[in-house]
Design a protein around this motif. Sequence first.
Motif, mmCIF file in Angstrom:
data_model
loop_
_atom_site.group_PDB
_atom_site.id
_atom_site.type_symbol
_atom_site.label_atom_id
_atom_site.label_comp_id
_atom_site.label_asym_id
_atom_site.label_seq_id
_atom_site.Cartn_x
_atom_site.Cartn_y
_atom_site.Cartn_z
ATOM 1 N N LEU A 34 0.819 -1.211 0.000
ATOM 2 C CA LEU A 34 0.000 0.000 0.000
ATOM 3 C C LEU A 34 0.852 1.260 0.000
ATOM 4 O O LEU A 34 0.472 2.269 -0.604
ATOM 5 N N ALA A 43 0.150 3.338 6.005
ATOM 6 C CA ALA A 43 -0.690 2.141 6.027
ATOM 7 C C ALA A 43 -0.336 1.362 7.282
ATOM 8 O O ALA A 43 0.827 1.054 7.515
ATOM 9 N N VAL A 54 -5.530 3.182 6.008
ATOM 10 C CA VAL A 54 -4.708 3.813 4.980
ATOM 11 C C VAL A 54 -4.895 5.325 5.066
ATOM 12 O O VAL A 54 -6.023 5.815 5.056
ATOM 13 N N LEU A 66 -6.049 0.515 -4.523
ATOM 14 C CA LEU A 66 -5.521 -0.096 -3.296
ATOM 15 C C LEU A 66 -5.739 -1.608 -3.305
ATOM 16 O O LEU A 66 -4.849 -2.375 -2.938
#
Length: 117
Positions: A34, A43, A54, A66
């Motif tokens: 991420l 993240a 996130v 994502l």
Amino acid sequence: MPSPLLVPPPALTSAWPVEGMTCANCAGRVEKALLKVPGVLGAVVNLATESVAVTTANAAPDFDVLAAAVHVAGYTLQPVLPDDAVPALAVPVAGLSEGGLVAAPGAAHVGHAVRPP
């Protein structure tokens, strides 16, 4: 003349369930995947709840982007349904009754209340 104070744009944090993680290494792989997505500032995986928070710079993150990054890492990012978006504990609670939790005035609902034995 002094330069104006630069204020960074507000950050936005969103959370989603993640499937397939079984250990701390899995959590680390999801976080690293991420963090490679443009616009993602942070993240943080919670292995116990199988979820990830996130943080993005200033806009809502694109779920599909994502999810694709998490998929490449070998895991599945699950979409959050509208009823799941607000945890039950975030609802104001007025107290307990014989039937369980009672919502405070103005609260939409209590959520999944735990009934007393």
